[in-house]
Design an enzyme around this catalytic site. Structure first.
Site, mmCIF file in Angstrom:
data_model
loop_
_atom_site.group_PDB
_atom_site.id
_atom_site.type_symbol
_atom_site.label_atom_id
_atom_site.label_comp_id
_atom_site.label_asym_id
_atom_site.label_seq_id
_atom_site.Cartn_x
_atom_site.Cartn_y
_atom_site.Cartn_z
ATOM 1 N N VAL A 90 7.500 5.169 13.696
ATOM 2 C CA VAL A 90 6.546 6.220 14.038
ATOM 3 C C VAL A 90 5.953 5.928 15.412
ATOM 4 O O VAL A 90 5.428 4.836 15.660
ATOM 5 C CB VAL A 90 5.446 6.330 12.978
ATOM 6 C CG1 VAL A 90 4.379 7.341 13.402
ATOM 7 C CG2 VAL A 90 6.048 6.733 11.633
ATOM 8 N N GLY A 105 6.389 -6.307 3.093
ATOM 9 C CA GLY A 105 6.156 -7.732 2.915
ATOM 10 C C GLY A 105 6.664 -8.287 1.601
ATOM 11 O O GLY A 105 6.816 -9.507 1.464
ATOM 12 N N GLY A 147 -3.193 -3.573 4.148
ATOM 13 C CA GLY A 147 -4.042 -4.717 4.447
ATOM 14 C C GLY A 147 -5.052 -4.465 5.536
ATOM 15 O O GLY A 147 -6.068 -5.174 5.619
ATOM 16 N N GLU A 189 9.938 4.140 7.078
ATOM 17 C CA GLU A 189 9.945 2.685 7.174
ATOM 18 C C GLU A 189 10.715 2.278 8.420
ATOM 19 O O GLU A 189 11.859 2.708 8.622
ATOM 20 C CB GLU A 189 10.597 2.067 5.927
ATOM 21 C CG GLU A 189 10.919 0.600 6.016
ATOM 22 C CD GLU A 189 9.722 -0.275 6.369
ATOM 23 O OE1 GLU A 189 9.834 -1.056 7.321
ATOM 24 O OE2 GLU A 189 8.673 -0.149 5.694
ATOM 25 N N ALA A 219 5.952 -14.761 -0.737
ATOM 26 C CA ALA A 219 6.238 -15.855 -1.666
ATOM 27 C C ALA A 219 5.977 -15.461 -3.120
ATOM 28 O O ALA A 219 5.810 -16.338 -3.969
ATOM 29 C CB ALA A 219 5.403 -17.077 -1.292
ATOM 30 N N GLY A 250 0.807 -1.212 0.000
ATOM 31 C CA GLY A 250 0.000 0.000 0.000
ATOM 32 C C GLY A 250 0.840 1.261 0.000
ATOM 33 O O GLY A 250 0.617 2.192 -0.782
ATOM 34 N N HIS A 252 -1.004 -13.802 6.489
ATOM 35 C CA HIS A 252 -1.857 -12.826 5.804
ATOM 36 C C HIS A 252 -2.815 -12.196 6.804
ATOM 37 O O HIS A 252 -4.019 -12.467 6.810
ATOM 38 C CB HIS A 252 -2.637 -13.515 4.673
ATOM 39 C CG HIS A 252 -1.751 -14.185 3.669
ATOM 40 N ND1 HIS A 252 -2.061 -15.404 3.094
ATOM 41 C CD2 HIS A 252 -0.566 -13.801 3.155
ATOM 42 C CE1 HIS A 252 -1.097 -15.737 2.255
ATOM 43 N NE2 HIS A 252 -0.173 -14.782 2.277
#
Length: 540
Positions: free
Chosen positions: A227, A86, A502, A35, A91, A16, A469
């Site tokens: 953050v 991720g 997500g 990050e 994978a 995202g 996930h």
């Protein structure tokens, strides 16, 4: 009047956040990306996952790797860390979910999502370099096809769509995707270590596409910045405070001011920030629905392991995931592998025990299995060449189950916890996964001619499933009573704050979610006006 340092601060650089960084800098915004993880060049990744300092993420202990592990009472979570999020340890599997996902009642009435997202899925596939069908067939692919036949679902077997540059193995090629704007690429060597970090440079991580292009256009990425505070200002902008990741002393705390903020810290990170900022009063308008409809993709990680295999079987050769089949209409099974030498995660594997029994009976069943054949179980459980002796079965469902996450004080600190949420109880095990693992084990034994067993995981023995996930908790909704963000991904009550990862996904997709997160982010960014142009989106 507040003087802003940045137009947009993006928190997180996964699927995202990377889309947001590229699309917003293309629209003329000044973009700063924070990050928490470190930046990796191809040669920086661990050679195997035994190099825990480069593989695991535990910054307080000096481990700045790509694999995060979180635990809640109802699930153990595997997630990513580093510039590229991720994409560094996933994978590289890029399925599009079926119709049940788009029609889920949580968001189905807001749009014809399957139609509306179709062009954004197409863009995501192009940007991520999706190969629609893994191009190789070896022993694992034959085993998976055979297991599907044995389960009576052979017609559902297929080779997976993957985001990998195959090219000529080991050969460096000028950027094959973006007309020379992207980095040069090396053809896949089928080493199997996609989830440890691709040292070859074949994996289409976000550093090879979205983030590379965003930096070229002027976006700034600051790694190793965590953050700690996002506070709304009087005029609707934000003060964003960060500190050095993992620092015990000299934390290097600093604050920047931004007109808008995109939360894309992964489901765990985004939820944690929203919970903490709501409780502290920094973001008082965040919906009380935060934490609800947290999804695990109704997931299980089981598999099959042999006591030994002949060299010719090559179970560890290929990319991480290559095939899949459906056990039933809502249960999807994929093979997963690590490369030779990457045996650390085998420590999570255990004897498979019936999951529909109480803990005491599960432990008795496990002890009985071990005592009946201790030498065999020792050989099966050994980490020696574990990745070369077995196949992991990743099992996912579209079932409507969820958790509700909240904060509670533990040992004097606030920490996230979980409770069963809306829909069916989040499963502690999946009988379909056990059936699939048994079928895969039978085929491995047939191919290799050596004793093989279906295997579970230690967390599953104790009633805690694992998921790679982790989704939801700040989901798209029609009103602030039913979710955290509107259909444009703006946080209810804080319209200049956006959730684009997500955490906004409202249902279990039943397949690997990376492509869907990317497509949703592409759609969300398509509604932003160019910098300096009036926003045409309706007010909340």
């Amino acid at each position: 009047m507040i003087e802003y340092d940045e137009d947009v601060v993006v928190i997180g650089s996964g699927f995202g956040g990377s889309v947001a960084a590229l699309r917003l800098v293309e629209k003329g915004y000044r973009v700063l990306v924070y990050e928490a993880g470190r930046r990796f060049e191809d040669n920086d990744f661990a050679k195997t996952n035994w190099n825990v300092r480069r593989y695991l993420w535990a910054p307080a202990l000096g481990c700045f790797g790509i694999q995060r592990i979180h635990r809640l009472p109802h699930v153990m979570i595997l997630a990513g860390a580093g510039v590229g999020g991720g994409s560094l340890n996933y994978a590289n599997t890029l399925y599009q979910p079926g119709g049940a996902f788009f029609a889920d009642p949580q968001w189905g009435s807001l749009a014809d999502w399957e139609t509306e997202l179709a062009p954004h899925y197409a863009t995501a596939k192009r940007m991520l370099g999706v190969v629609e069908r893994y191009p190789h067939t070896g022993p694992v692919e034959r085993i998976m096809a055979g297991a599907a036949e044995d389960l009576g679902v052979g017609s559902t077997f297929r080779h997976a769509p993957v985001g990998v540059w195959f090219g000529r193995p080991g050969e460096l090629t000028a950027d094959p995707y973006f007309g020379g704007e992207g980095p040069a690429r090396t053809g896949c060597t089928l080493c199997g270590n996609c989830m440890v970090g691709c040292r070859a440079g074949a994996k289409n991580t976000l550093m090879k596409n979205y983030l590379a292009l965003a930096e070229r256009r002027g976006a700034v990425i600051e790694p190793l910045r965590t953050v700690t505070d996002v506070r709304e200002l009087a005029d609707g902008g934000f003060a964003v405070t960060t500190q050095r990741s993992g620092a015990w002393l000299r934390r290097g705390q600093r604050t920047v001011h931004a007109r808008q903020v995109v939360l894309a810290a992964g489901t765990w990170g985004t939820q944690q920030l929203l919970h903490r900022m709501k409780q502290s009063g920094a973001l008082p308008g965040v919906s009380d629905a935060v934490g609800r409809l947290t999804r695990t993709n109704s997931e299980a990680l089981d598999g099959a392991v042999a006591v030994a295999v002949p060299e010719s079987l090559e179970l560890a050769r290929g990319v991480a995931i290559t095939t899949s089949f459906h056990v039933d209409e809502r249960t999807h099974v994929e093979n997963v592998r690590y490369g030779p030498g990457s045996n650390l995660m085998g420590a999570l594997a255990s004897v498979m025990v019936p999951g529909d029994r109480r803990l005491g009976r599960r432990l008795l069943s496990l002890a009985g299995r071990v005592l009946r054949a201790p030498i065999r179980q020792f050989r099966l459980g050994s980490l020696h060449r574990w990745s070369e002796r077995g196949i992991i079965a990743l099992v996912m469902q579209t079932a409507d189950n969820s958790l509700t996450l909240s904060l509670r004080r533990r040992f004097g600190r606030l920490a996230m916890t979980s409770a069963q949420g809306h829909g069916e109880p989040n499963p502690s095990y999946l009988p379909q996964a056990h059936r699939a693992a048994a079928a895969i084990a039978a085929r491995v034994q047939q191919e290799g001619g050596v004793p093989t067993e279906a295997r579970g995981s230690w967390p599953e023995v104790f009633g805690i499933p694992m998921t790679a996930h982790f989704l939801g908790g700040a989901v798209i909704s029609e009103t602030p009573e039913t979710g955290v963000v509107d259909r444009y991904h703006r946080v209810w009550g804080h319209p200049r704050l956006h959730v684009v990862d997500g955490a906004a996904v409202p249902a279990n997709p039943g397949v690997n979610p990376s492509l869907t997160i990317t497509a949703l982010a592409e759609r969300a960014m398509s509604f932003w006006p160019r910098s300096g142009v009036e926003d045409e989106r309706p007010a909340q």
